[in-house]
Design a protein around this motif. Structure first.
Motif, PDB file in Angstrom:
ATOM      1  N   TYR A 101      32.530  17.666  36.604  1.00  0.00           N
ATOM      2  CA  TYR A 101      32.926  18.279  37.915  1.00  0.00           C
ATOM      3  C   TYR A 101      32.072  18.642  38.929  1.00  0.00           C
ATOM      4  CZ  TYR A 101      35.759  21.568  40.490  1.00  0.00           C
ATOM      5  OH  TYR A 101      36.523  21.908  41.721  1.00  0.00           O
ATOM      6  N   ALA A 102      31.259  18.283  39.006  1.00  0.00           N
ATOM      7  CA  ALA A 102      30.457  19.633  39.999  1.00  0.00           C
ATOM      8  C   ALA A 102      29.817  18.608  41.089  1.00  0.00           C
ATOM      9  CB  ALA A 102      29.065  20.008  39.603  1.00  0.00           C
ATOM     10  N   GLU A 103      29.301  17.203  40.309  1.00  0.00           N
ATOM     11  CA  GLU A 103      28.951  15.919  41.576  1.00  0.00           C
ATOM     12  C   GLU A 103      30.194  15.648  42.070  1.00  0.00           C
ATOM     13  OE1 GLU A 103      28.539  16.431  37.896  1.00  0.00           O
ATOM     14  OE2 GLU A 103      25.805  16.640  38.076  1.00  0.00           O
ATOM     15  N   ILE A 104      32.344  15.153  41.140  1.00  0.00           N
ATOM     16  CA  ILE A 104      32.464  14.818  41.668  1.00  0.00           C
ATOM     17  C   ILE A 104      32.796  15.756  42.944  1.00  0.00           C
ATOM     18  CG2 ILE A 104      34.968  14.617  41.489  1.00  0.00           C
ATOM     19  CD1 ILE A 104      33.140  12.245  40.464  1.00  0.00           C
ATOM     20  N   GLU A 105      32.851  17.380  42.971  1.00  0.00           N
ATOM     21  CA  GLU A 105      33.816  18.006  43.844  1.00  0.00           C
ATOM     22  C   GLU A 105      32.240  18.259  44.921  1.00  0.00           C
ATOM     23  OE1 GLU A 105      34.090  23.531  43.905  1.00  0.00           O
ATOM     24  OE2 GLU A 105      31.848  22.366  42.883  1.00  0.00           O
ATOM     25  N   SER A 106      30.965  17.785  44.651  1.00  0.00           N
ATOM     26  CA  SER A 106      30.490  17.673  45.901  1.00  0.00           C
ATOM     27  C   SER A 106      30.710  15.908  46.544  1.00  0.00           C
ATOM     28  CB  SER A 106      29.035  17.917  45.192  1.00  0.00           C
ATOM     29  OG  SER A 106      27.718  17.402  45.834  1.00  0.00           O
ATOM     30  N   ALA A 107      30.318  15.380  45.886  1.00  0.00           N
ATOM     31  CA  ALA A 107      30.803  14.031  46.273  1.00  0.00           C
ATOM     32  C   ALA A 107      32.779  14.284  47.505  1.00  0.00           C
ATOM     33  CB  ALA A 107      31.382  13.282  45.540  1.00  0.00           C
ATOM     34  N   LEU A 108      33.318  15.023  47.226  1.00  0.00           N
ATOM     35  CA  LEU A 108      34.657  15.284  47.742  1.00  0.00           C
ATOM     36  C   LEU A 108      34.385  15.291  49.032  1.00  0.00           C
ATOM     37  CD1 LEU A 108      37.391  14.333  47.203  1.00  0.00           C
ATOM     38  CD2 LEU A 108      38.361  16.391  46.514  1.00  0.00           C
ATOM     39  N   LEU A 109      33.279  16.467  48.738  1.00  0.00           N
ATOM     40  CA  LEU A 109      33.545  17.688  49.941  1.00  0.00           C
ATOM     41  C   LEU A 109      32.211  17.267  50.908  1.00  0.00           C
ATOM     42  CD1 LEU A 109      33.068  20.880  48.523  1.00  0.00           C
ATOM     43  CD2 LEU A 109      34.904  20.002  49.740  1.00  0.00           C
ATOM     44  N   HIS A 110      31.650  16.653  50.655  1.00  0.00           N
ATOM     45  CA  HIS A 110      30.086  15.257  51.213  1.00  0.00           C
ATOM     46  C   HIS A 110      31.178  14.267  52.372  1.00  0.00           C
ATOM     47  CE1 HIS A 110      27.208  12.025  51.804  1.00  0.00           C
ATOM     48  NE2 HIS A 110      27.321  12.793  52.426  1.00  0.00           N
ATOM     49  N   VAL A 111      31.847  13.190  51.869  1.00  0.00           N
ATOM     50  CA  VAL A 111      32.742  12.315  52.052  1.00  0.00           C
ATOM     51  C   VAL A 111      34.050  13.134  53.394  1.00  0.00           C
ATOM     52  CG1 VAL A 111      32.604  10.811  50.951  1.00  0.00           C
ATOM     53  CG2 VAL A 111      34.658  11.887  50.612  1.00  0.00           C
ATOM     54  N   SER A 112      34.486  14.073  52.607  1.00  0.00           N
ATOM     55  CA  SER A 112      34.990  15.110  53.226  1.00  0.00           C
ATOM     56  C   SER A 112      34.603  15.747  55.242  1.00  0.00           C
ATOM     57  CB  SER A 112      36.593  15.777  52.820  1.00  0.00           C
ATOM     58  OG  SER A 112      36.962  15.831  51.565  1.00  0.00           O
ATOM     59  N   LYS A 113      33.753  15.951  54.728  1.00  0.00           N
ATOM     60  CA  LYS A 113      32.561  16.295  56.242  1.00  0.00           C
ATOM     61  C   LYS A 113      32.459  15.225  56.667  1.00  0.00           C
ATOM     62  CE  LYS A 113      30.243  19.803  52.954  1.00  0.00           C
ATOM     63  NZ  LYS A 113      28.909  20.070  52.728  1.00  0.00           N
ATOM     64  N   LEU A 114      31.979  13.633  55.876  1.00  0.00           N
ATOM     65  CA  LEU A 114      31.772  12.481  56.501  1.00  0.00           C
ATOM     66  C   LEU A 114      32.698  12.243  57.495  1.00  0.00           C
ATOM     67  CD1 LEU A 114      29.723  10.565  54.377  1.00  0.00           C
ATOM     68  CD2 LEU A 114      29.069  11.595  56.275  1.00  0.00           C
ATOM     69  N   HIS A 115      34.292  12.226  57.326  1.00  0.00           N
ATOM     70  CA  HIS A 115      35.420  12.425  58.095  1.00  0.00           C
ATOM     71  C   HIS A 115      35.786  13.276  59.077  1.00  0.00           C
ATOM     72  CE1 HIS A 115      37.327   8.329  56.472  1.00  0.00           C
ATOM     73  NE2 HIS A 115      37.069   9.257  55.440  1.00  0.00           N
ATOM     74  N   LYS A 116      34.991  14.775  58.923  1.00  0.00           N
ATOM     75  CA  LYS A 116      34.801  15.730  59.917  1.00  0.00           C
ATOM     76  C   LYS A 116      36.762  15.957  59.350  1.00  0.00           C
ATOM     77  CE  LYS A 116      31.682  14.838  63.071  1.00  0.00           C
ATOM     78  NZ  LYS A 116      30.524  14.066  62.815  1.00  0.00           N
ATOM     79  N   ILE A 117      36.990  16.011  57.665  1.00  0.00           N
ATOM     80  CA  ILE A 117      38.540  16.064  58.093  1.00  0.00           C
ATOM     81  C   ILE A 117      38.477  17.984  57.420  1.00  0.00           C
ATOM     82  CG2 ILE A 117      39.846  14.552  57.534  1.00  0.00           C
ATOM     83  CD1 ILE A 117      39.549  14.680  54.757  1.00  0.00           C
TER      84      ILE A 117
END
Length: 115
Positions: free
Chosen positions: A93-109
């Protein structure tokens, strides 16, 4: 309180793929397109390359839960499609959560300010 709905139809997925913007990392690819409403619609795609149905559903649940717990910090009015990569099958879970937040930051959403 629920801010999001599911993205279900194939036409909606294709629309986000063709007209949306994408960013990726090691575990996830995220496509984002504005939908003109005040709600987000989340679609999750996990192909058979990732694993059997048990593995695919587990990855789907991890992505959905990661989004659900953080949906209050996402901007509104977006169609979001998250595609799991093969490397996501062996993660927790921790890796998926981190990856989701990372790509969200890249999108600036994200509404919060740690870009």
């Amino acid at each position: 309180m629920r801010f999001s709905e599911s993205l279900k139809s194939n036409r909606d997925f294709k629309n986000v793929y063709s007209r949306g913007k994408s960013f990726a990392n090691k575990y996830l690819v995220m496509y984002v397109l504005e939908n003109g409403t005040d709600r987000n619609r989340l679609g999750i795609s996990v192909s058979k390359k990732v694993g059997n149905s048990v593995v695919r559903h587990r990855v789907t649940r991890l992505i959905r839960e990661s989004y659900r717990l953080h949906e209050n910090i996402f901007n509104s009015g977006l169609d979001i499609v998250v595609v799991a990569r093969v490397s996501a099958k062996d993660t927790g879970y921790a890796e998926i959560e981190s990856a989701l937040l990372h790509v969200s930051k890249l999108h600036k959403i994200l509404k919060i300010f740690f870009y």
